[in-house]
Design an enzyme around this catalytic site. Structure first.
Site, mmCIF file in Angstrom:
data_model
loop_
_atom_site.group_PDB
_atom_site.id
_atom_site.type_symbol
_atom_site.label_atom_id
_atom_site.label_comp_id
_atom_site.label_asym_id
_atom_site.label_seq_id
_atom_site.Cartn_x
_atom_site.Cartn_y
_atom_site.Cartn_z
ATOM 1 N N GLU A 1 1.637 -8.118 11.559
ATOM 2 C CA GLU A 1 1.328 -6.984 10.671
ATOM 3 C C GLU A 1 1.894 -7.309 9.287
ATOM 4 O O GLU A 1 3.041 -7.720 9.165
ATOM 5 C CB GLU A 1 1.947 -5.707 11.273
ATOM 6 C CG GLU A 1 2.091 -4.536 10.343
ATOM 7 C CD GLU A 1 0.789 -3.991 9.771
ATOM 8 O OE1 GLU A 1 -0.113 -3.647 10.541
ATOM 9 O OE2 GLU A 1 0.704 -3.903 8.527
ATOM 10 N N GLN B 1 0.832 -1.204 0.000
ATOM 11 C CA GLN B 1 0.000 0.000 0.000
ATOM 12 C C GLN B 1 0.866 1.253 0.000
ATOM 13 O O GLN B 1 2.076 1.178 0.222
ATOM 14 C CB GLN B 1 -0.903 -0.004 1.242
ATOM 15 C CG GLN B 1 -0.131 -0.121 2.550
ATOM 16 C CD GLN B 1 -0.901 -0.802 3.663
ATOM 17 O OE1 GLN B 1 -2.113 -0.929 3.596
ATOM 18 N NE2 GLN B 1 -0.212 -1.234 4.694
ATOM 19 N N ASP C 1 0.256 0.806 13.410
ATOM 20 C CA ASP C 1 0.620 2.063 14.072
ATOM 21 C C ASP C 1 1.092 1.820 15.503
ATOM 22 O O ASP C 1 1.596 2.732 16.158
ATOM 23 C CB ASP C 1 -0.561 3.045 14.045
ATOM 24 C CG ASP C 1 -1.819 2.432 14.645
ATOM 25 O OD1 ASP C 1 -1.873 2.267 15.870
ATOM 26 O OD2 ASP C 1 -2.749 2.115 13.884
ATOM 27 N N ASP D 1 -7.001 -5.494 14.582
ATOM 28 C CA ASP D 1 -6.946 -4.041 14.391
ATOM 29 C C ASP D 1 -6.606 -3.793 12.922
ATOM 30 O O ASP D 1 -5.472 -3.475 12.562
ATOM 31 C CB ASP D 1 -5.863 -3.469 15.315
ATOM 32 C CG ASP D 1 -5.750 -1.962 15.180
ATOM 33 O OD1 ASP D 1 -6.605 -1.355 14.512
ATOM 34 O OD2 ASP D 1 -4.795 -1.400 15.736
ATOM 35 N N SER D 2 -7.603 -3.978 12.085
ATOM 36 C CA SER D 2 -7.357 -3.968 10.639
ATOM 37 C C SER D 2 -7.705 -2.619 10.031
ATOM 38 O O SER D 2 -8.408 -1.812 10.642
ATOM 39 C CB SER D 2 -8.224 -5.027 9.971
ATOM 40 O OG SER D 2 -9.561 -4.618 10.029
HETATM 41 N N1 SAM Z 1 -7.133 1.960 13.570
HETATM 42 C C1 SAM Z 1 -7.145 1.923 12.193
HETATM 43 C C2 SAM Z 1 -8.492 1.940 11.521
HETATM 44 O O1 SAM Z 1 -9.479 1.409 12.052
HETATM 45 O O2 SAM Z 1 -8.555 2.496 10.429
HETATM 46 C C3 SAM Z 1 -6.324 0.863 11.578
HETATM 47 C C4 SAM Z 1 -5.178 0.368 12.351
HETATM 48 S S1 SAM Z 1 -3.800 -0.281 11.574
HETATM 49 C C5 SAM Z 1 -3.023 1.026 10.776
HETATM 50 C C6 SAM Z 1 -4.348 -1.361 10.309
HETATM 51 C C7 SAM Z 1 -3.214 -2.228 9.839
HETATM 52 O O3 SAM Z 1 -3.711 -3.460 9.306
HETATM 53 C C8 SAM Z 1 -2.355 -1.611 8.741
HETATM 54 O O4 SAM Z 1 -1.083 -1.308 9.260
HETATM 55 C C9 SAM Z 1 -2.295 -2.703 7.656
HETATM 56 O O5 SAM Z 1 -1.025 -2.816 7.051
HETATM 57 C C10 SAM Z 1 -2.684 -3.929 8.450
HETATM 58 N N2 SAM Z 1 -3.206 -5.039 7.629
HETATM 59 C C11 SAM Z 1 -4.046 -4.948 6.580
HETATM 60 N N3 SAM Z 1 -4.275 -6.178 6.082
HETATM 61 C C12 SAM Z 1 -3.561 -7.060 6.838
HETATM 62 C C13 SAM Z 1 -3.381 -8.471 6.801
HETATM 63 N N4 SAM Z 1 -3.989 -9.218 5.877
HETATM 64 N N5 SAM Z 1 -2.584 -9.033 7.737
HETATM 65 C C14 SAM Z 1 -1.957 -8.269 8.691
HETATM 66 N N6 SAM Z 1 -2.082 -6.929 8.761
HETATM 67 C C15 SAM Z 1 -2.879 -6.329 7.843
#
Ligand code: SAM
Length: 278
Positions: free
Chosen positions: A110, A36, A91, A159-160
């Site tokens: 992550e 991304q 994060d 926390d996706s």
């Molecule tokens: N609090 C935030 C929200 O609700 O928008 C999101 C928190 S965090 C930044 C989300 C994380 O999920 C991202 O860093 C992303 O890279 C990760 N992520 C997305 N798909 C994933 C997957 N299949 N496996 C592990 N992590 C994933």
């Protein structure tokens, strides 16, 4: 991104029928990873923010609200949480909150290492101190990790990001089934389940999946100004009954969370209950 006169405006993309714009002071970091586009910017009203593929994920202003609620609610509902799995959460705000408890081990899975390195350097308001030896980082796809996870966790937190791109399958019942298999008998699973106001179909689908899989399932909410509409939902499930203890909760120095908020977060406003539960 649009430059209007001397101002930069981040106009969020892919939020469906609603677009939110933020006036930015400065773009601090901008790089494309394998998964991304990762950006950290400084904004006028929300302070520093993490933006993935043009969508704001968390901000210095209110990241604590989301991270406290996704972490402390399941951890305080569990009698003795020792081993915690976080899927996503790049994060590191959820990991920061989890380590305020006397847990023994935290596994953070992550997909995108760049999110963690960028946030740890440039978004300390959210990420906190990442040197806690109880936290292990596993840079892998949460879907694949869940398929092979052994039965061992007390609490699992999903926390996706939004259900698009790499996070799409993190909202599917097959994924929750694998996570259920990785929970101990008194384990608790929680996931962020989007805006109950603007994406009630996703919140409802998640709640229905949890009802199908778990003996006990519920939805709670928090008000997070960064997310469109403010209301944000979390879905929680467990194989065993969970209850809020009568004892006072220890003070963890939280800025939003307290025992009364935790109790009341399960009391959904009527119009949201109607959208999700009935
Ligand atoms: N609090 C935030 C929200 O609700 O928008 C999101 C928190 S965090 C930044 C989300 C994380 O999920 C991202 O860093 C992303 O890279 C990760 N992520 C997305 N798909 C994933 C997957 N299949 N496996 C592990 N992590 C994933």
């Amino acid at each position: 991104m649009q430059k209007i006169d001397s101002d930069y405006w981040l106009i969020e993309q892919d939020r469906g029928n609603l677009t939110v714009s933020y006036r930015l002071k400065e773009i601090i970091f901008s790089e494309k990873s394998t998964f991304q586009h990762v950006m950290i910017a400084d904004s006028y009203d929300f302070g520093r923010m993490l933006i993935l593929d043009g969508v704001v994920q968390t901000t210095a202003l209110d990241g604590h609200i989301y991270n406290e609620m996704i972490s402390h609610v399941p951890l305080f509902l569990h009698k003795n949480p020792e081993k915690v799995l976080i899927i996503g959460g790049g994060d590191c705000g959820a990991a920061k909150e989890v380590t305020k408890h006397s847990v023994k081990e935290v596994h953070m899975v992550e997909i995108d290492e760049l999110v963690v390195t960028a946030c740890s350097k440039l978004l300390p308001e959210v990420s906190g101190n990442l040197s806690d030896p109880r936290v292990s980082f596993i840079f892998a796809d949460g879907i694949e990790f869940a398929k092979n996870a052994e039965l061992e966790y007390d609490v699992i937190i999903v926390d996706s990001s939004d259900p698009e791109g790499p996070a799409e399958q993190l909202f599917e019942i097959e994924f929750y089934q694998h996570l259920k298999n990785a929970l101990k008998d008194d384990g608790i699973l929680v996931c962020q389940s989007q805006s109950p106001l603007f994406q009630p179909n996703i919140t409802r689908k998640t709640f229905n999946s949890f009802q199908e899989l778990f003996a006990y399932a519920d939805v709670y909410y928090a008000v997070v100004p960064t997310y469109p509409g403010g209301f944000w939902s979390f879905t929680i499930g467990s194989k065993s009954p969970f209850a809020i203890s009568n004892d006072p909760l220890p003070d963890l120095g939280t800025k939003y969370f307290n025992k009364e908020i935790m109790i009341n977060s399960f009391q959904l406003p009527e119009f949201l209950s109607e959208k999700i539960k009935y």
